[in-house]
Design an enzyme around this catalytic site. Structure first.
Site, PDB file in Angstrom:
ATOM      1  N   LYS A  53       0.863  -1.197   0.000  1.00 29.88           N
ATOM      2  CA  LYS A  53       0.000   0.000   0.000  1.00 29.88           C
ATOM      3  C   LYS A  53       0.899   1.248   0.000  1.00 29.88           C
ATOM      4  CE  LYS A  53      -3.579  -2.720   2.119  1.00 29.88           C
ATOM      5  NZ  LYS A  53      -4.789  -2.787   2.924  1.00 29.88           N
TER       6      LYS A  53
ATOM      7  N   HIS B 218      -8.422  -2.964  -6.259  1.00 28.78           N
ATOM      8  CA  HIS B 218      -8.328  -3.100  -4.801  1.00 28.78           C
ATOM      9  C   HIS B 218      -9.474  -2.304  -4.165  1.00 28.78           C
ATOM     10  CE1 HIS B 218      -6.913  -2.815  -0.689  1.00 28.78           C
ATOM     11  NE2 HIS B 218      -6.154  -3.853  -0.948  1.00 28.78           N
TER      12      HIS B 218
ATOM     13  N   GLU C 134      -9.561  -0.379  -1.793  1.00 28.38           N
ATOM     14  CA  GLU C 134      -9.224   1.022  -1.485  1.00 28.38           C
ATOM     15  C   GLU C 134      -9.331   1.888  -2.735  1.00 28.38           C
ATOM     16  OE1 GLU C 134      -5.539   0.087   0.504  1.00 28.38           O
ATOM     17  OE2 GLU C 134      -6.726  -0.911   2.054  1.00 28.38           O
TER      18      GLU C 134
ATOM     19  N   GLY D  77      -7.213  -4.561   7.235  1.00 28.12           N
ATOM     20  CA  GLY D  77      -6.574  -3.641   8.180  1.00 28.12           C
ATOM     21  C   GLY D  77      -7.342  -3.478   9.486  1.00 28.12           C
TER      22      GLY D  77
ATOM     23  N   GLY E 249      -1.400  -7.314   3.472  1.00 21.48           N
ATOM     24  CA  GLY E 249      -1.153  -5.890   3.675  1.00 21.48           C
ATOM     25  C   GLY E 249      -0.224  -5.663   4.852  1.00 21.48           C
TER      26      GLY E 249
HETATM   27  P1  13P Z   1      -4.321  -6.241   5.613  1.00 16.00           P
HETATM   28  O1  13P Z   1      -3.529  -7.525   5.502  1.00 16.00           O
HETATM   29  O2  13P Z   1      -3.545  -5.122   6.228  1.00 16.00           O
HETATM   30  O3  13P Z   1      -5.660  -6.458   6.234  1.00 16.00           O
HETATM   31  O4  13P Z   1      -4.591  -5.758   4.108  1.00 16.00           O
HETATM   32  C1  13P Z   1      -5.148  -6.640   3.198  1.00 16.00           C
HETATM   33  C2  13P Z   1      -5.086  -6.008   1.860  1.00 16.00           C
HETATM   34  O5  13P Z   1      -5.811  -5.076   1.573  1.00 16.00           O
HETATM   35  C3  13P Z   1      -4.102  -6.516   0.911  1.00 16.00           C
HETATM   36  O6  13P Z   1      -4.337  -6.029  -0.366  1.00 16.00           O
END
Ligand code: 13P
Length: 251
Positions: A11, A96, A98, A174, A234
């Site tokens: 990220k 993704h 996000e 997250g 992530g």
């Molecule tokens: P996390 O492992 O921090 O939950 O993030 C997952 C993610 O969005 C990977 O693309």
């Protein structure tokens, strides 16, 4: 037999110094890993040069986190698939949550980005997943199916033979809250079944990764499920020891 992949999504984290230390530790740790586990890191655009140099000749592949749906042109701030080729990227994340949630990427746009990646021989990693509100409303499989169908309708089933899918429930990203292995397996199986209607062979070979608060403590359980072929990681991918432990869990 399908392969397994563990892919880091950094990220918007990193810096020249911390990246070098992290990749150094990851490279040292992957040497003992069975070849059947593919490992890759998706880094922010400015660090592609650095990561390419550090990973050259290693078994860790390089990926980007986004790309433009256009091949080139007047699109200030965007990055084309051909530019990712210049840095020897093998993978690119597409859609993704996000990007979908914070930057308004629609299913239609995600489908175009997926096609743009395939056109330049990149392996798109198509990210799909429902929000908590959608899950609570019992709409998980509908939402995920629509995300898959948009791409399927645009590129056809053959496009999936060069791709990976990552199921990432938005409520698990997250948050420290992971989908149970049964919850994840249900969605993974439904994705595979949906694609199998178009081509059973392609669906059977497709790697479907799980993402959302994967940690060393829950990775083995998740990866033991029939249709979970590794993870998109992530937060835990920013710590070499945790990322490597997750890689070992996929072995
Ligand atoms: P996390 O492992 O921090 O939950 O993030 C997952 C993610 O969005 C990977 O693309």
């Amino acid at each position: 037999m399908r392969g397994k992949h563990v892919i880091a999504n950094w990220k918007m984290h990193g810096g020249l110094e911390t990246n070098a230390a992290l990749l150094h530790d990851v490279l040292a740790g992957v040497t003992g890993l069975p070849e059947a586990v593919g490992v890759a890191v998706c880094v922010p655009f400015p660090y592609l040069t650095q990561a390419q140099a550090l990973l050259r000749g290693s078994r860790v592949a390089l990926g980007a986190q986004n790309l433009s749906e256009h091949p080139q042109g007047a699109f200030t701030g965007e990055v084309a698939a051909s530019m990712l080729n210049d840095f020897a990227c093998r993978y690119v994340l597409v859609g993704h949550s996000e990007r979908r949630g914070l930057y308004g990427e629609t299913n239609a746009l995600v489908a175009k980005k997926f096609a743009a990646a395939l056109a330049k021989n990149l392996s798109p990693i198509l990210c799909v997943g429902e929000t908590l509100e959608e899950r609570d409303a019992g709409r998980t499989l509908d939402v995920v199916s629509a995300q898959i169908d948009a791409v399927l309708d645009h590129v056809g089933i053959a496009g999936f033979s060069g791709a990976l899918v990552a199921y990432e429930p938005v409520w698990a990203i997250g948050t420290g809250r992971t989908a149970t292995s049964a919850q994840a397996q249900e969605v993974h199986a439904s994705i595979r079944a949906r694609l199998a209607c178009a081509d059973a062979g392609v669906a059977e070979k497709l790697e479907i990764l799980y993402g959302g608060s994967v940690k060393p403590s829950n990775a083995s359980e998740l990866f033991s499920m029939k249709d979970i072929d590794g993870g998109l990681i992530g937060g835990a991918s920013l710590h070499a020891a945790d990322f490597l432990a997750i890689c070992r869990a996929a072995a």
